[in-house]
Design a protein around this motif. Structure first.
Motif, mmCIF file in Angstrom:
data_model
loop_
_atom_site.group_PDB
_atom_site.id
_atom_site.type_symbol
_atom_site.label_atom_id
_atom_site.label_comp_id
_atom_site.label_asym_id
_atom_site.label_seq_id
_atom_site.Cartn_x
_atom_site.Cartn_y
_atom_site.Cartn_z
ATOM 1 N N SER A 189 -7.389 41.758 -51.148
ATOM 2 C CA SER A 189 -8.270 42.238 -52.300
ATOM 3 C C SER A 189 -9.546 42.508 -51.818
ATOM 4 C CB SER A 189 -8.000 41.211 -53.507
ATOM 5 O OG SER A 189 -8.357 40.062 -53.337
ATOM 6 N N VAL B 40 -11.070 53.851 -56.957
ATOM 7 C CA VAL B 40 -9.864 53.607 -56.469
ATOM 8 C C VAL B 40 -8.837 53.711 -56.724
ATOM 9 C CG1 VAL B 40 -8.905 51.218 -55.464
ATOM 10 C CG2 VAL B 40 -11.143 51.454 -56.518
ATOM 11 N N ILE C 76 -12.018 53.555 -51.346
ATOM 12 C CA ILE C 76 -13.484 53.344 -52.164
ATOM 13 C C ILE C 76 -13.755 53.883 -52.323
ATOM 14 C CG2 ILE C 76 -14.720 50.985 -53.035
ATOM 15 C CD1 ILE C 76 -12.558 48.964 -52.100
ATOM 16 N N ILE D 210 -11.033 43.683 -55.507
ATOM 17 C CA ILE D 210 -10.362 44.773 -55.779
ATOM 18 C C ILE D 210 -8.486 45.315 -54.214
ATOM 19 C CG2 ILE D 210 -10.480 48.023 -55.212
ATOM 20 C CD1 ILE D 210 -12.810 47.176 -55.006
#
Length: 201
Positions: free
Chosen positions: A178, A191, A141, A132
């Motif tokens: 990430s 997200v 998240i 992510i």
């Protein structure tokens, strides 16, 4: 990096008094309904009727539970939104009404103050580890259901409706670009990325 637990979210009345909303996060901390830069919340909609209006606010809506709604926004044709359609973005300062399709729903609302902040919302159906991306600004998240572990210096375990909030000050800040999300089984993640307008971030 902050872990926001579902049990700690603030429940408050809708701006128009027609129901209640569960506030996940807001900036600045403690901001009210008329002075936030951005806000992420969930609402339980029990009946058809008008949406609250927020001056100068852009809004994205996603259905978390229920059959969905049909939105009637001034100047636009009616739009159906459910758990399988694309997320729907619209200005929160125009007259908007919702008609329930098959009963009560729970929706996710992301709102940012136009000219101060911007946002994007991504829905991820995951059954295997996934990277992510985080960006300068704020990334949230949200684990919709089940359980997911976010790999970090100390692994973060999110249960149903828990949220991880990650902040990066600017593009040059040394931060992990990430995060690896490892679901325990099939789940859905939302997200949310919030950035500042150049000159105001």
């Amino acid at each position: 990096m902050r872990i926001l637990r579902a049990a700690d979210y603030r429940v408050m009345p809708w701006k128009n008094g027609g129901g209640t909303t569960t506030e996940i996060a807001v900036s600045p901390d403690g901001a009210g309904l008329d002075d936030f830069d951005w806000r992420v919340s969930m609402a339980r909609v029990e009946g058809s009727g008008p949406f609250s209006q927020f001056a100068g606010i852009d809004r994205t809506l996603a259905i978390l539970e229920g059959d969905g709604i049909v939105l009637d926004i001034a100047g636009r044709p009616p739009t159906s939104v459910n758990r399988t359609t694309a997320l729907f973005s619209f200005p929160a300062d125009v007259p908007t009404a919702a008609k329930l399709v098959g009963g009560p729903i729970t929706d996710l609302n992301v709102m940012t103050h136009r000219g101060r902040t911007t946002h994007s919302v991504e829905r991820l159906a995951v059954s295997a580890p996934v990277e992510i991306r985080t960006e300068p600004g704020t990334t949230l998240i949200l684990c919709l259901e089940g359980e997911v572990v976010i790999a970090a210096a100390e692994p973060v375990r999110l249960g149903p409706l828990d949220t991880l909030l990650v902040e990066r000050d600017n593009a040059s800040q040394p931060a992990q670009p990430s995060l690896l999300a490892q679901p325990a089984h099939d789940t859905t993640l939302f997200v949310i990325r919030i950035g500042g307008i150049r000159g105001n971030d």
